[in-house]
Design an enzyme around this catalytic site. Structure first.
Site, PDB file in Angstrom:
ATOM      1  N   ASP A  97      -5.861   3.289   7.755  1.00  0.00           N
ATOM      2  CA  ASP A  97      -7.302   2.993   7.802  1.00  0.00           C
ATOM      3  C   ASP A  97      -7.604   1.516   7.996  1.00  0.00           C
ATOM      4  OD1 ASP A  97      -7.780   5.628   7.382  1.00  0.00           O
ATOM      5  OD2 ASP A  97      -8.794   5.395   5.453  1.00  0.00           O
ATOM      6  N   VAL A 107      -2.079  -7.687  -3.851  1.00  0.00           N
ATOM      7  CA  VAL A 107      -1.789  -8.705  -2.838  1.00  0.00           C
ATOM      8  C   VAL A 107      -3.093  -9.398  -2.455  1.00  0.00           C
ATOM      9  CG1 VAL A 107      -1.075  -8.986  -0.420  1.00  0.00           C
ATOM     10  CG2 VAL A 107       0.236  -7.488  -1.961  1.00  0.00           C
ATOM     11  N   GLY A 115      -0.347   4.363   0.000  1.00  0.00           N
ATOM     12  CA  GLY A 115      -1.195   5.492   0.379  1.00  0.00           C
ATOM     13  C   GLY A 115      -0.417   6.343   1.377  1.00  0.00           C
ATOM     14  N   PHE A 116      -1.148   7.085   2.209  1.00  0.00           N
ATOM     15  CA  PHE A 116      -0.486   7.989   3.147  1.00  0.00           C
ATOM     16  C   PHE A 116       0.413   7.232   4.125  1.00  0.00           C
ATOM     17  CE2 PHE A 116      -4.033  10.674   1.807  1.00  0.00           C
ATOM     18  CZ  PHE A 116      -3.351  11.848   1.555  1.00  0.00           C
ATOM     19  N   GLY A 117      -0.054   6.108   4.642  1.00  0.00           N
ATOM     20  CA  GLY A 117       0.713   5.374   5.646  1.00  0.00           C
ATOM     21  C   GLY A 117       1.936   4.689   5.061  1.00  0.00           C
ATOM     22  N   GLY A 133       0.836  -1.203   0.000  1.00  0.00           N
ATOM     23  CA  GLY A 133       0.000   0.000   0.000  1.00  0.00           C
ATOM     24  C   GLY A 133       0.867   1.247   0.000  1.00  0.00           C
ATOM     25  N   ALA A 189      -5.875  11.071   7.079  1.00  0.00           N
ATOM     26  CA  ALA A 189      -4.516  11.016   6.525  1.00  0.00           C
ATOM     27  C   ALA A 189      -3.423  11.304   7.565  1.00  0.00           C
ATOM     28  CB  ALA A 189      -4.420  11.978   5.346  1.00  0.00           C
ATOM     29  N   GLU A 201     -19.001  17.763   1.655  1.00  0.00           N
ATOM     30  CA  GLU A 201     -18.200  18.448   0.641  1.00  0.00           C
ATOM     31  C   GLU A 201     -18.779  18.219  -0.759  1.00  0.00           C
ATOM     32  OE1 GLU A 201     -14.051  18.774   3.154  1.00  0.00           O
ATOM     33  OE2 GLU A 201     -14.271  17.066   1.827  1.00  0.00           O
TER      34      GLU A 201
HETATM   35  C1  FAD Z   1     -13.311  10.831  -0.426  1.00  0.00           C
HETATM   36  C2  FAD Z   1     -12.388  10.858   0.762  1.00  0.00           C
HETATM   37  C3  FAD Z   1     -12.151  12.063   1.390  1.00  0.00           C
HETATM   38  C4  FAD Z   1     -11.270  12.114   2.478  1.00  0.00           C
HETATM   39  N1  FAD Z   1     -11.041  13.325   3.077  1.00  0.00           N
HETATM   40  C5  FAD Z   1     -10.120  13.407   4.050  1.00  0.00           C
HETATM   41  C6  FAD Z   1      -9.757  14.667   4.618  1.00  0.00           C
HETATM   42  O1  FAD Z   1     -10.318  15.712   4.245  1.00  0.00           O
HETATM   43  N2  FAD Z   1      -8.784  14.702   5.568  1.00  0.00           N
HETATM   44  C7  FAD Z   1      -8.150  13.558   5.977  1.00  0.00           C
HETATM   45  O2  FAD Z   1      -7.239  13.647   6.802  1.00  0.00           O
HETATM   46  N3  FAD Z   1      -8.487  12.348   5.506  1.00  0.00           N
HETATM   47  C8  FAD Z   1      -9.448  12.243   4.540  1.00  0.00           C
HETATM   48  N4  FAD Z   1      -9.778  11.020   4.021  1.00  0.00           N
HETATM   49  C9  FAD Z   1      -9.216   9.805   4.638  1.00  0.00           C
HETATM   50  C10 FAD Z   1      -7.788   9.554   4.192  1.00  0.00           C
HETATM   51  O3  FAD Z   1      -7.686   9.640   2.791  1.00  0.00           O
HETATM   52  C11 FAD Z   1      -7.400   8.181   4.709  1.00  0.00           C
HETATM   53  O4  FAD Z   1      -7.485   8.181   6.109  1.00  0.00           O
HETATM   54  C12 FAD Z   1      -5.973   7.820   4.306  1.00  0.00           C
HETATM   55  O5  FAD Z   1      -5.894   7.738   2.894  1.00  0.00           O
HETATM   56  C13 FAD Z   1      -5.558   6.503   4.941  1.00  0.00           C
HETATM   57  O6  FAD Z   1      -4.265   6.191   4.525  1.00  0.00           O
HETATM   58  P1  FAD Z   1      -3.836   4.656   4.346  1.00  0.00           P
HETATM   59  O7  FAD Z   1      -2.387   4.686   3.991  1.00  0.00           O
HETATM   60  O8  FAD Z   1      -4.294   3.872   5.495  1.00  0.00           O
HETATM   61  O9  FAD Z   1      -4.705   4.136   3.118  1.00  0.00           O
HETATM   62  P2  FAD Z   1      -4.810   4.666   1.638  1.00  0.00           P
HETATM   63  O10 FAD Z   1      -4.312   6.060   1.501  1.00  0.00           O
HETATM   64  O11 FAD Z   1      -6.207   4.375   1.215  1.00  0.00           O
HETATM   65  O12 FAD Z   1      -3.808   3.727   0.831  1.00  0.00           O
HETATM   66  C14 FAD Z   1      -4.009   2.358   0.715  1.00  0.00           C
HETATM   67  C15 FAD Z   1      -3.210   1.882  -0.489  1.00  0.00           C
HETATM   68  O13 FAD Z   1      -3.198   0.462  -0.480  1.00  0.00           O
HETATM   69  C16 FAD Z   1      -3.397  -0.006  -1.792  1.00  0.00           C
HETATM   70  N5  FAD Z   1      -3.984  -1.340  -1.681  1.00  0.00           N
HETATM   71  C17 FAD Z   1      -5.124  -1.686  -1.050  1.00  0.00           C
HETATM   72  N6  FAD Z   1      -5.325  -3.000  -1.121  1.00  0.00           N
HETATM   73  C18 FAD Z   1      -4.280  -3.512  -1.806  1.00  0.00           C
HETATM   74  C19 FAD Z   1      -3.931  -4.830  -2.226  1.00  0.00           C
HETATM   75  N7  FAD Z   1      -4.694  -5.885  -1.940  1.00  0.00           N
HETATM   76  N8  FAD Z   1      -2.794  -5.003  -2.941  1.00  0.00           N
HETATM   77  C20 FAD Z   1      -1.997  -3.937  -3.248  1.00  0.00           C
HETATM   78  N9  FAD Z   1      -2.298  -2.673  -2.885  1.00  0.00           N
HETATM   79  C21 FAD Z   1      -3.414  -2.460  -2.166  1.00  0.00           C
HETATM   80  C22 FAD Z   1      -4.331   1.013  -2.416  1.00  0.00           C
HETATM   81  O14 FAD Z   1      -4.275   0.996  -3.844  1.00  0.00           O
HETATM   82  C23 FAD Z   1      -3.824   2.319  -1.816  1.00  0.00           C
HETATM   83  O15 FAD Z   1      -2.838   2.931  -2.623  1.00  0.00           O
HETATM   84  C24 FAD Z   1     -10.662  10.938   2.945  1.00  0.00           C
HETATM   85  C25 FAD Z   1     -10.911   9.714   2.305  1.00  0.00           C
HETATM   86  C26 FAD Z   1     -11.768   9.677   1.209  1.00  0.00           C
HETATM   87  C27 FAD Z   1     -12.024   8.363   0.523  1.00  0.00           C
END
Ligand code: FAD
Length: 379
Positions: free
Chosen positions: A304, A83, A17-19, A15, A320, A175
């Site tokens: 998340d 994965v 994403g942010f984390g 992943g 995030a 929003e």
């Molecule tokens: C529409 C929306 C608006 C938001 N607004 C806000 C806001 O205003 N402020 C704020 O702080 N937060 C906001 N959030 C929440 C924030 O985006 C999440 O809390 C944050 O992205 C979590 O980070 P993460 O790294 O856990 O997951 P994510 O950023 O979701 O990253 C997960 C990554 O894992 C990858 N992945 C998942 N499953 C698999 C797999 N099986 N195999 C390979 N890769 C995989 C995905 O493709 C993705 O790139 C919002 C979320 C959404 C959906």
């Protein structure tokens, strides 16, 4: 006599994403070899997805190629792959295409997706907003609805085309509702000849008693007034009981609408299932205070896809900054394990919450300090 150099420690991060990305950034210069796996080739700034869905931003403004972000880090290999499991005995990540990737330390940062509370059959009629594809699908639906309304002569069908329903009044729902209302009230009117886009209805439906339940009461009331002032109809305490291609049923009433957007619930990725580890009702992995998975000291899970209590005893929010703080913390622990001082347990620091209402208004909750008002002159 020559000695073989010790193999670098293999960190696999699932992943970007942010984390996950923050973990990779935090490991810069550490004696590790990193494999970063994501099923998408881009890192996505999800907080601005609603602006792509409402045609205010282009996709390229909120997404960046993962490998480009890490191009200067020779020790990082980026894999575009999905994965679908973890072999914890062999310490290998299992990919959907049958390949496997070995790890010494694994970081699961796979985020969350939509949840329809047992009604997955609603998804085609009420898509959610999580990925870039979701945002472009919604953008197309919204803009095409106005186009079709322009050519529709039947008043009832035209009204249904000009009715936009958003289910769930959390930050994303609020929003979206605010931006779609402004699109109809301000941006689009001069572009159409046969329809008056001012007459479009934007209906925000929420099962709970108020909008933005995560914010203080007065901010939530302010947000509702601000939404209503730009034409959003706010329906509170009215759970949705059906979504179809023609509309929604909520609070016992039927509303014909061609565009329905789901912003009501999320569930974690399948990380807990892969490990057979304890999870909450939203499938979030329950992690230990050092963010490892119980029983697997070499596996961390963050963002998340996990649940952990914050300093106030409430769960750390799925936002995030929390995912980023967790990613940074895990990088510190990995570094410490390779030689260094171990940080204490993870401690989340909440910097505040923000929700924007249309282009001009916002509410911000810093805990003790609460702000609301016009964007440039917030008080
Ligand atoms: C529409 C929306 C608006 C938001 N607004 C806000 C806001 O205003 N402020 C704020 O702080 N937060 C906001 N959030 C929440 C924030 O985006 C999440 O809390 C944050 O992205 C979590 O980070 P993460 O790294 O856990 O997951 P994510 O950023 O979701 O990253 C997960 C990554 O894992 C990858 N992945 C998942 N499953 C698999 C797999 N099986 N195999 C390979 N890769 C995989 C995905 O493709 C993705 O790139 C919002 C979320 C959404 C959906």
């Amino acid at each position: 006599m020559t000695t073989t150099p010790a193999k670098p420690h293999r960190v696999v991060i699932v992943g970007a994403g942010f984390g996950g990305l923050e973990t990779a950034f935090g490991l810069k210069g550490a004696a590790v070899e990193i494999t970063l796996i994501d099923r998408r080739n881009h890192h996505l700034f999800q907080p601005l997805l609603y602006q792509v869905a409402t045609a205010s931003l282009a996709t390229s403004e909120i997404a960046w190629p993962i490998r480009h972000l890490l191009r200067d880090r020779k020790e990082v290999t980026t894999l575009f792959a999905s994965v679908n499991g973890v072999d914890t005995n062999e310490k290998r990540v299992l990919l959907e295409d049958g390949d496997t990737v070995p790890y010494d330390t694994l970081v699961l940062a796979t985020g969350a997706r939509h949840a329809y509370f047992g009604h997955d059959e609603w998804e085609p009629f009420a898509p959610g907003l999580k990925t870039l594809e979701d945002a472009t699908t919604l953008r197309r639906r919204i803009l095409v609805a106005f186009e079709r309304a322009e050519r529709e002569s039947d008043p009832e069908r035209r009204a249904a085309l000009l009715t936009f329903v958003i289910i769930g009044a959390g930050p994303t729902g609020v929003e979206l509702a605010g931006t779609i209302a402004e699109l109809a009230q301000e941006t689009l009117p001069p572009d159409f000849r046969n329809i008056d886009t001012h007459k479009a209805r934007v209906v925000l439906i929420e099962a709970g008693p108020r909008v933005l339940a995560g914010f203080a009461d007065d901010l939530s009331a302010y947000a509702q007034r601000s939404l209503e002032a730009i034409g959003v109809e706010v329906m509170l305490g009215q759970p949705v009981t059906e979504c179809t291609a023609d509309g929604v049923t909520y609070g016992g009433k039927r509303l014909d609408a061609r565009t329905i957007i789901w912003a009501a619930g999320v569930r974690a990725s399948r990380a807990a299932e892969w490990l057979g580890a304890p999870a909450d009702r939203a499938h979030r992995l329950q992690v230990k205070p050092d963010l490892t998975v119980p029983g697997y000291p070499e596996i961390f899970a963050i963002g998340d896809t996990v649940t952990i209590a914050g300093p106030d005893g409430n769960p750390v929010p799925g936002i995030a900054p929390a995912a980023k703080q967790e990613g940074r913390y895990v990088a510190q622990v990995i570094r410490a394990r390779l030689g260094g001082s171990m940080p204490g347990p993870f401690r989340y620091k909440h910097a505040g919450s923000l929700a924007q209402i249309g282009k001009r208004k916002a509410i911000i909750d810093f805990g003790k300090i609460k702000l609301r008002g016009m964007m440039p002159t917030i008080r």
